[in-house]
Design a protein around this motif. Structure first.
Motif, short mmCIF file in Angstrom:
data_model
loop_
_atom_site.label_atom_id
_atom_site.label_comp_id
_atom_site.label_asym_id
_atom_site.label_seq_id
_atom_site.Cartn_x
_atom_site.Cartn_y
_atom_site.Cartn_z
N ARG A 28 1.23 -1.04 0.15
CA ARG A 28 0.02 -0.13 0.49
C ARG A 28 0.96 1.01 0.38
N MET A 29 2.41 1.26 0.74
CA MET A 29 3.00 2.57 0.68
C MET A 29 3.40 2.22 -0.31
N VAL A 30 3.92 1.41 -0.48
CA VAL A 30 4.47 1.39 -2.40
C VAL A 30 3.77 2.27 -4.08
N ALA A 31 2.38 1.58 -2.89
CA ALA A 31 1.54 1.92 -4.29
C ALA A 31 1.58 3.81 -4.24
N ASN A 32 1.29 3.95 -3.16
CA ASN A 32 0.89 5.68 -2.15
C ASN A 32 2.10 6.43 -2.90
N LYS A 33 3.25 6.00 -2.70
CA LYS A 33 4.57 6.67 -3.62
C LYS A 33 4.81 6.92 -5.03
N LYS A 34 3.75 6.05 -5.71
CA LYS A 34 4.27 5.68 -6.64
C LYS A 34 2.75 7.36 -7.59
N ARG A 35 1.69 7.07 -6.56
CA ARG A 35 0.60 7.71 -6.92
C ARG A 35 0.96 8.72 -6.94
N ASN A 36 1.71 9.91 -5.81
CA ASN A 36 2.39 10.62 -5.48
C ASN A 36 3.66 11.34 -6.59
N SER A 37 4.23 10.06 -6.93
CA SER A 37 5.34 10.39 -8.26
C SER A 37 5.19 11.20 -9.56
N ALA A 38 6.14 11.74 -10.04
CA ALA A 38 6.00 12.46 -11.18
C ALA A 38 5.38 11.26 -12.51
N SER A 39 4.17 11.01 -13.02
CA SER A 39 4.10 10.69 -14.04
C SER A 39 5.13 9.16 -15.01
N ALA A 40 5.15 8.50 -14.97
CA ALA A 40 6.90 7.79 -16.04
C ALA A 40 6.21 8.29 -17.56
N MET A 53 -2.52 10.41 -19.56
CA MET A 53 -1.62 10.10 -18.47
C MET A 53 -3.20 11.01 -17.80
N LEU A 54 -4.38 11.05 -18.47
CA LEU A 54 -5.30 11.95 -17.69
C LEU A 54 -6.06 10.81 -17.51
N ASP A 55 -6.34 9.51 -17.70
CA ASP A 55 -6.70 8.44 -16.80
C ASP A 55 -5.70 7.89 -15.74
N GLU A 56 -4.99 8.16 -15.45
CA GLU A 56 -3.71 7.68 -14.79
C GLU A 56 -4.22 8.90 -13.40
N SER A 57 -4.57 10.03 -14.04
CA SER A 57 -4.71 10.92 -12.79
C SER A 57 -6.38 10.37 -11.77
N THR A 58 -7.39 10.58 -12.99
CA THR A 58 -8.28 10.12 -12.46
C THR A 58 -8.47 9.10 -11.75
N GLU A 59 -7.66 7.46 -11.74
CA GLU A 59 -7.40 6.55 -11.08
C GLU A 59 -6.65 7.00 -9.62
N ASN A 60 -5.41 7.61 -9.68
CA ASN A 60 -4.94 8.07 -8.88
C ASN A 60 -5.97 8.72 -7.75
N GLU A 61 -6.23 9.69 -8.29
CA GLU A 61 -7.28 10.56 -6.64
C GLU A 61 -8.56 9.41 -7.04
#
Length: 245
Positions: A49-61, A167-175
């Motif tokens: 869960r923490m790794v996923a959190n960090k990935k979501r808060n990092s700049a998109s690849a 990138m928009l889809d990724e951002s929506t999923e992260n939110e």
């Protein structure tokens, strides 16, 4: 029992580093101790869960790829614009007239619109395509052998828009899946503490099986704690310097 894990010292990176190393250290003895495996599995779940959190808060690849594709569409725009402009100045009246008609479309959109922000540039290209797709402009592009250059620009724009959508889809999923790190910490610290506590207790009864692994765990924890304390001290010193100034 000694306290080893201090929540106040830990950052997200600290917890990830600790979890990875502690799970690595005990890996060899997990299969012979179901209780230890249960504690390890509990830590692994929170770690993921923490790794996923960090990935979501990092700049998109995809950020760098998007910038590269933006440069590519810039190149396509400039190329087509300059070729058309050059032909419009030619000494062949018929070609010059056709090219001038095309170049006026670029002037209406903005000959330097490629230097605008992503959204403005996309809007400008949409306007450009809307005009250049008209029959009379398509005929001019065909007569001047410019359709391949025009097609290359449209392809470059399509590629950019695809990355933009990803990138928009990724951002929506992260939110939708966002979980604050501090909430994960509530589960992470007890999971680390329980694992270390169990290893400490087990090593006191069975040093041959658990002693070396526990000592390795303590070494890693002490290194992280020392680094964390040094970081906090530096931050306090920096804060003091700013206040004095």
């Amino acid at each position: 029992m000694k306290k080893y894990i201090f929540k106040s010292l830990l950052t997200v990176d600290n917890t990830i580093y600790l979890s990875e190393n502690l799970m690595r250290i005990i890996k060899a003895i997990l299969e012979t101790d179901s209780k230890l495996k249960g504690l390890s599995d509990k830590l692994k779940a929170v770690y993921e869960r923490m790794v996923a959190n960090k990935k979501r808060n990092s700049a998109s690849a995809l950020t760098q790829k998007k910038a590269q594709l933006d440069q590519r569409r810039d190149q396509g725009y400039i190329s087509l614009r300059d070729i058309i402009h050059g032909i419009s100045l030619s000494l062949i009246p018929e070609d010059a007239e056709k090219a001038l008609s095309l170049y006026r479309v670029f002037e209406a959109v903005g000959t330097t619109s490629y230097s605008s922000g992503y959204k403005d540039q996309t809007a400008s290209l949409s306007s450009l395509f809307s005009e250049l797709d008209k029959p009379e402009q398509q005929t001019a592009l065909t007569d001047l052998a410019l359709l391949p250059y025009y097609g290359a620009l449209k392809t470059a724009e399509d590629d950019f828009l695809e990355i933009d959508k990803q990138m928009l889809d990724e951002s929506t999923e992260n939110e939708l899946n966002y979980e604050p790190a501090q909430e994960i910490m509530v589960d992470m610290v007890p999971a680390l503490t329980d694992l270390v506590g169990y290893m400490e207790l087990s090593s006191s009864f069975d040093a041959a099986t658990y002693g070396d692994a526990f000592n390795q765990m303590v070494t890693v924890i002490n290194e992280v704690n020392a680094t964390a304390r040094a970081r906090l001290t530096n931050n306090e010193n920096d804060s003091g310097e700013e206040t004095e100034n």
